[in-house]
Write a protein that holds these residues in place. Structure first.
Motif, PDB file in Angstrom:
ATOM      1  N   GLY A 122       0.660  -1.503   0.069  1.00 32.13           N
ATOM      2  CA  GLY A 122       0.132   0.205   0.225  1.00 32.13           C
ATOM      3  C   GLY A 122       0.683   0.844  -0.262  1.00 32.13           C
ATOM      4  N   GLY A 123       2.015   1.163  -0.815  1.00 35.49           N
ATOM      5  CA  GLY A 123       2.834   2.311  -0.682  1.00 35.49           C
ATOM      6  C   GLY A 123       2.629   3.491  -1.674  1.00 35.49           C
ATOM      7  N   ALA A 124       3.433   4.620  -1.218  1.00 37.67           N
ATOM      8  CA  ALA A 124       2.696   5.658  -2.319  1.00 37.67           C
ATOM      9  C   ALA A 124       3.295   4.918  -4.094  1.00 37.67           C
ATOM     10  N   LEU A 125       2.629   5.233  -4.603  1.00 38.97           N
ATOM     11  CA  LEU A 125       1.724   5.144  -6.184  1.00 38.97           C
ATOM     12  C   LEU A 125       2.159   6.266  -6.871  1.00 38.97           C
ATOM     13  N   ASP A 126       3.548   6.778  -6.868  1.00 38.31           N
ATOM     14  CA  ASP A 126       3.678   8.027  -7.222  1.00 38.31           C
ATOM     15  C   ASP A 126       4.722   8.640  -7.878  1.00 38.31           C
ATOM     16  N   ALA A 127       4.534   9.371  -8.281  1.00 39.41           N
ATOM     17  CA  ALA A 127       6.333   9.775  -9.669  1.00 39.41           C
ATOM     18  C   ALA A 127       7.277   9.581  -9.466  1.00 39.41           C
ATOM     19  N   ALA A 128       7.712   9.294  -7.746  1.00 36.48           N
ATOM     20  CA  ALA A 128       9.007   9.043  -7.327  1.00 36.48           C
ATOM     21  C   ALA A 128       9.169   8.396  -6.954  1.00 36.48           C
ATOM     22  N   ALA A 129       7.705   6.883  -6.616  1.00 40.17           N
ATOM     23  CA  ALA A 129       8.558   5.740  -6.903  1.00 40.17           C
ATOM     24  C   ALA A 129       8.938   5.000  -8.435  1.00 40.17           C
ATOM     25  N   ALA A 130       8.157   5.981  -9.339  1.00 38.90           N
ATOM     26  CA  ALA A 130       8.508   5.276 -10.244  1.00 38.90           C
ATOM     27  C   ALA A 130       9.642   5.513 -10.693  1.00 38.90           C
ATOM     28  N   ASP A 131       9.889   6.711 -10.764  1.00 36.67           N
ATOM     29  CA  ASP A 131      11.508   7.543 -10.158  1.00 36.67           C
ATOM     30  C   ASP A 131      12.438   5.697 -10.428  1.00 36.67           C
ATOM     31  N   ARG A 132      12.539   5.949  -8.808  1.00 32.33           N
ATOM     32  CA  ARG A 132      12.930   5.311  -8.241  1.00 32.33           C
ATOM     33  C   ARG A 132      12.754   3.478  -9.011  1.00 32.33           C
ATOM     34  N   ALA A 133      11.978   2.898  -9.236  1.00 29.27           N
ATOM     35  CA  ALA A 133      11.884   1.344  -9.946  1.00 29.27           C
ATOM     36  C   ALA A 133      12.595   1.681 -11.579  1.00 29.27           C
ATOM     37  N   ALA A 134      12.353   2.468 -11.967  1.00 28.42           N
ATOM     38  CA  ALA A 134      13.566   2.617 -12.925  1.00 28.42           C
ATOM     39  C   ALA A 134      15.008   2.781 -13.033  1.00 28.42           C
ATOM     40  N   ALA A 135      14.965   4.182 -11.940  1.00 28.75           N
ATOM     41  CA  ALA A 135      16.642   3.728 -11.852  1.00 28.75           C
ATOM     42  C   ALA A 135      16.983   2.334 -10.799  1.00 28.75           C
ATOM     43  N   ALA A 136      17.019   1.766 -10.409  1.00 28.91           N
ATOM     44  CA  ALA A 136      17.314   0.854  -9.562  1.00 28.91           C
ATOM     45  C   ALA A 136      17.520  -0.883 -10.602  1.00 28.91           C
ATOM     46  N   ALA A 137      16.098  -0.141 -11.808  1.00 27.98           N
ATOM     47  CA  ALA A 137      16.494  -1.466 -12.958  1.00 27.98           C
ATOM     48  C   ALA A 137      17.586  -1.066 -14.001  1.00 27.98           C
ATOM     49  N   ALA A 138      17.799   0.309 -14.302  1.00 27.29           N
ATOM     50  CA  ALA A 138      18.687   0.872 -14.896  1.00 27.29           C
ATOM     51  C   ALA A 138      20.139  -0.173 -14.496  1.00 27.29           C
ATOM     52  N   ALA A 139      20.905   0.394 -12.677  1.00 26.58           N
ATOM     53  CA  ALA A 139      21.493   0.102 -12.526  1.00 26.58           C
ATOM     54  C   ALA A 139      22.033  -1.187 -12.224  1.00 26.58           C
ATOM     55  N   ALA A 140      21.086  -1.575 -12.121  1.00 28.48           N
ATOM     56  CA  ALA A 140      21.299  -3.306 -12.156  1.00 28.48           C
ATOM     57  C   ALA A 140      21.495  -3.850 -13.327  1.00 28.48           C
ATOM     58  N   ALA A 141      20.725  -3.680 -14.730  1.00 27.29           N
ATOM     59  CA  ALA A 141      21.180  -3.905 -15.827  1.00 27.29           C
ATOM     60  C   ALA A 141      22.245  -3.827 -16.106  1.00 27.29           C
ATOM     61  N   ARG A 142      22.897  -2.574 -15.361  1.00 28.39           N
ATOM     62  CA  ARG A 142      24.318  -1.701 -16.002  1.00 28.39           C
ATOM     63  C   ARG A 142      25.244  -2.806 -15.011  1.00 28.39           C
ATOM     64  N   ALA A 143      25.157  -3.517 -13.785  1.00 30.66           N
ATOM     65  CA  ALA A 143      25.857  -3.796 -13.193  1.00 30.66           C
ATOM     66  C   ALA A 143      25.861  -5.615 -14.279  1.00 30.66           C
ATOM     67  N   GLY A 144      25.557  -6.120 -15.101  1.00 33.57           N
ATOM     68  CA  GLY A 144      25.179  -6.886 -15.327  1.00 33.57           C
ATOM     69  C   GLY A 144      24.922  -8.244 -15.084  1.00 33.57           C
ATOM     70  N   LEU A 145      23.409  -7.776 -13.443  1.00 36.71           N
ATOM     71  CA  LEU A 145      22.545  -8.667 -13.366  1.00 36.71           C
ATOM     72  C   LEU A 145      21.546  -9.448 -13.378  1.00 36.71           C
ATOM     73  N   HIS A 146      20.994  -8.997 -15.274  1.00 36.88           N
ATOM     74  CA  HIS A 146      19.979  -8.989 -15.744  1.00 36.88           C
ATOM     75  C   HIS A 146      21.231 -10.108 -17.504  1.00 36.88           C
ATOM     76  N   VAL A 147      22.879 -10.123 -17.136  1.00 37.25           N
ATOM     77  CA  VAL A 147      23.045 -10.624 -18.511  1.00 37.25           C
ATOM     78  C   VAL A 147      22.347 -12.372 -18.620  1.00 37.25           C
ATOM     79  N   ARG A 148      21.597 -13.764 -19.528  1.00 37.93           N
ATOM     80  CA  ARG A 148      21.753 -14.488 -19.667  1.00 37.93           C
ATOM     81  C   ARG A 148      22.728 -15.492 -19.094  1.00 37.93           C
ATOM     82  N   SER A 149      22.526 -16.734 -18.397  1.00 38.48           N
ATOM     83  CA  SER A 149      23.261 -17.675 -18.180  1.00 38.48           C
ATOM     84  C   SER A 149      23.390 -18.356 -19.215  1.00 38.48           C
TER      85      SER A 149
END
Length: 206
Positions: free
Chosen positions: A177-204
């Motif tokens: 039930g947390g806030a579903l606002d623009a800030a939450a969206a921006d955090r989700a995008a930034a976290a996904a981008a950082a994880a992808a850049r770090a190679g966490l989503h490279v296929r096995s």
């Protein structure tokens, strides 16, 4: 929508059959948002849509079939993918569309109802999986383009990156039930981008 935004209530041009379908699907979405899947009744949908009950029963027959058609229609109406020229920009655009959809009173309630039903009804689950597969597939090219630009390592799984964007937003909708606002969206995008850049989503194996 989600995973890309849905335009509720949009009516496409067409003959009587198309108009009837639009009216029935709009009525089904309203009923789902108001009362949930358990209370969804084809007769009530027909009344809301101001069409004959026999028309609804003949064309759809069961509630799961009607919900599957509603999800197909929502996928068709989803807003197109945004291209900003950068991974973070594209993922943020996606996250904002998901957030706006889930924060909408009608759309958020509709998705809650369908997701709840999918946990115990196989037909609804298949329809929901198809909806998300369509939306993730439409946004996957933004990740592929980021790999081509050198922003992400080769072998990055585009579908996993796109799913990672919306996952925290759905968690807020369904679990915290947390806030579903623009800030939450921006955090989700930034976290996904950082994880992808770090190679966490490279296929096995890549």
């Amino acid at each position: 929508m989600a995973l890309g935004g849905v335009e509720p209530g949009h009516t496409r041009p067409g003959g009587r059959t198309a108009r009837v379908r639009d009216a029935v699907l709009r009525a089904a979405g309203d009923a789902l948002a108001e009362h949930g899947m358990d209370a969804l009744d084809l007769g009530d949908v027909a009344r809301r849509a101001q069409v004959g009950k026999t028309t609804v029963y003949r064309r759809w027959g069961t509630v799961p079939i009607l919900v599957a058609d509603l999800l197909r229609d929502m996928a068709d109406q989803s807003l197109p993918r945004t291209e900003t020229g950068s991974l973070l920009g594209d993922l943020t655009a996606n996250a904002r569309l998901v957030q706006e959809t889930l924060a909408d009173a009608r759309q958020g309630a509709l998705f809650k109802a369908v997701i709840a039903a999918a946990t115990c009804d196989a037909a609804t689950a298949r329809a929901l999986h198809a909806f998300y597969a369509t939306r993730v597939g439409e946004w996957a090219p933004c990740v592929e383009q980021a790999v081509d630009r050198g922003e992400l390592p080769p072998g990055t799984d585009p579908h996993e990156v796109v799913r990672a964007v919306s996952a925290p937003l759905y968690y807020s909708l369904l679990c915290t039930g947390g806030a579903l606002d623009a800030a939450a969206a921006d955090r989700a995008a930034a976290a996904a981008a950082a994880a992808a850049r770090a190679g966490l989503h490279v296929r096995s194996g890549d």
